[in-house]
Design an enzyme around this catalytic site. Sequence first.
Site, PDB file in Angstrom:
ATOM      1  N   CYS A 102     -19.756  60.536   4.801  1.00 39.47           N
ATOM      2  CA  CYS A 102     -18.561  60.576   5.657  1.00 39.47           C
ATOM      3  C   CYS A 102     -18.832  61.332   6.948  1.00 39.47           C
ATOM      4  O   CYS A 102     -18.306  60.988   8.004  1.00 39.47           O
ATOM      5  CB  CYS A 102     -17.400  61.262   4.941  1.00 39.47           C
ATOM      6  SG  CYS A 102     -16.758  60.326   3.552  1.00 39.47           S
ATOM      7  N   CYS A 148     -18.159  64.796   1.248  1.00 35.08           N
ATOM      8  CA  CYS A 148     -18.868  63.507   1.273  1.00 35.08           C
ATOM      9  C   CYS A 148     -19.860  63.479   2.429  1.00 35.08           C
ATOM     10  O   CYS A 148     -19.456  63.458   3.594  1.00 35.08           O
ATOM     11  CB  CYS A 148     -17.810  62.401   1.379  1.00 35.08           C
ATOM     12  SG  CYS A 148     -18.380  60.829   2.024  1.00 35.08           S
TER      13      CYS A 148
END
Length: 146
Positions: A71, A68
Amino acid sequence: MSDTLVIGCPNCDALNRIPAERITQHPKCGSCKERLVTGIPFALNPRNIDNHLNADLPVVVDFWASWCGPCKQYSKTFEMVAAPFAEQARFCTLNTEQESQLAGKYHIRSIPTTIVFYQGEEIARESGGMHPQQLHQWLDEVLKHI
Ligand SMILES: [Zn+2]
């Protein structure tokens, strides 16, 4: 908050009971002698999560995954904001790929997701990344009610 605090050790996960005012005095773990308050996020897993979530300080958890992109950016923000809040809350990370059962248990539908727990209960949740100032303000607001 009460006069004594039970908090988990970031290094060995042992629960420590300390006088509340000692939180600012660099308390050490009675078990492993490492510092209990580091200002550095540490990882939750099935073995340590109950100890940390049921302790007396609020726990701010960053649910993330290695694939991600947002993230990665957010983890820097999370680390940055963890330091000034070190004596008010625990900052933890949870890898939703490795700990998919825990991600399911907490109904994580998108990442990054930030959840604040207090004495085992979820008290706030925010989906998506935040800028440092946003995270700071959000935590000020959430922690004010404890
Ligand atoms: Zn320890």
